[in-house]
Design an enzyme around this catalytic site. Sequence first.
Site: not given
Lengths: 624, 107
Positions: A26, A88, A187, A209
Amino acid sequence: MALLQISEPGGAPAGRVQHRRAAGIDLGTTNSLVATVMDGHARTLPDEAGRHLLPSVVRYAPDGSVAVGIEAQAASFEDPLNTVASVKRFMGRGLADVQTLGKRFPYEFAADGGGMVKIRTRAGERSPVEVSSEILKVLKGRAEKALDGPLEGVVITVPAYFDDAQRQATKDAARLAGLNVLRLLNEPTAAAVAYGLDKGAEGVHAVYDLGGGTFDISLLRFSRGVFEVLATAGDSALGGDDIDRIVAEWILAQAGFGGEAGHGVLRQVLHQAREAKEALTAAERVALEVQRPDGSLWEGVLDRETFTHLVAPLVERTLAPCRRVLRDAGIRREEIREVVMVGGSTRIPYVRERVGGFFACEPHVDIDPDKVVAIGAALQADVLIGNKPSDEMLLLDVVPLSLGIETMGGLVEKIIPRNTTIPVSRAQEFTTFKDGQTAMSIHVVQGERELVSDNRSLARFELRGIPPMAAGAARIQVTFQVDADGLLNVTARETSTGVASHIEIKPSYGLDESEIERMLKDSYAHAREDVARRRLREQQVEAERVMDALRAALAADGDRLLAPGERTEIEAALARLESLCREDDADAIKSAIEALDRVSTPFAARRMDDSIKRALAGQRLEEI
Amino acid sequence: MGITLTPAAAEHVKRFLAQRGRGEGIRLGVKTAGCSGLAYVLEVFDEAGPDDVIFEDQDVKVAVDPKSLVYLDGTELDYTREGLNEGFKFNNPNVKDSCGCGESFTV
């Protein structure tokens, strides 16, 4: 007859399955994790200090070393220009994109001729791909230590909304870190896999999330073993950090700080706020104390009710994107079957309560929400690397119909059987049928039937430049490769010279469900007659081969080695086989081949002797 | 016709399934392979497919897909010891020839 052992479904004999080293990663904006399946259980792997989360922060230190994680994070205040966090956000982005992200970053960016943005550090200009690869290297090291050997493949998760450039950048980072990427997994899909929703009923699921700095909501449709992302929405500047800030502001106000809280105090209070938030997941109230600037101590209590009151507006803000995904996907709230909670902030009881209330179902919270994505990725990696029998590979795409090539006599040789999960690569060797054959036509077909004419033709291509050899001597390796997107790549290679030829096809193109169904049913309905036809063709091809060889031999040596009577006998058997070949009795052809074989055996033996005699003639014994 | 098991084979399948802890029964099939055309498949199965034909002998479930059944109908599955080797053996009346290596057969 060889003796057999019972195998696991899909191939490898039971008990002899060799465990291959695979991991799920992850690669998060704030934190990254690595997980692997050991003894049938997926678990995340900690560092030496027992920490599972690796802060996604990379620092290029003055001594030329690279620090990743807690150590780098600690240096971010003193050395902001050389400490890269949240890289990211820059993956696959150009300078213009980064500027439109609407946030100020404490880095110096360098444009890269229209390509990806680069960050100026003391170690030189570093692309987000390079920075990410540093994080991956650390995780790789962790996994290889735990698994006691090199990783053979990884699954890395990416946000569902990542575009091709961002996905490619992630793959590049992995390659740079020396990792073999089995697949990039969305994800939310990984979270659903972790909860085993891929083994459950078909339907639409929601993945909520709420991480450290970002919020994402995704709707997934699970049908026929495949997850499809229907819609995603979110807020890239909403997460646990905002909750900490709100609680810290409340503490400061309670303690009587005006606007004058210094940097040091602020950081200390933020730390307390986070601890209080985490404690309130289980406890009803927590005690707090803060030292005022004048040295006096403020003591107070934060109870869950007050905390809930503080975070309610933030939680409310997450519900707007939830409504939006439902609208975008055209799904009614009641249609959501399961809700999966991801991200540390979903531990907050009030978040669970509100989200559960919104979707009117009990959300899944059993797996640690920080680890659930990595765990799903690890499970997926375990399947993809081949540690699980293939019928448990539900989530994956499969080849709906067998893929193969045409062989002599219009027969199909299946190379990838139907229901094989992709990506897959299979190779098989073929050879030439005629003496001196220098080219081969490869006909790629799809379907379950035995004869080419009953299957679907996908493509044809030719392999040229095969060196002239006797029939059967050339070795042509045909490789079928289907990638994760279902793209089929067929390569034919002559192994001695390396000449190769290939073609790329999308086998599912123009094929719908009902057609696949029909092709399957046909293969069952015609099973018996297909077998008969296959046998007939096989015998015909074999007869052809025998007759060709014999005719060539007769032309070469017939007059020299055969008495007239013998020759007539062979020719009669040959003619008989030839006429039977035009009919459709496989058994008759087979016995005619055997008959021909019998009458021509002496001839074959004499030819053999003759050629040996000639090879030896004039040679001395020592030279042989 | 159908598929049958010898008592030795049935006993070994049961023991295998008990050791594995799960599994509905065994699947028999054929695939194209080897030098002589076809090779046997012997697997456990956890869930039968919609088109599978299920046989039951001595409390052992045997699943065969309709395509393989054409080649396997009448087969008796045996468990034998040959020298140092022991394993399952297909006594298949449809077989005409098997190749030297014993890996494959033709019907």
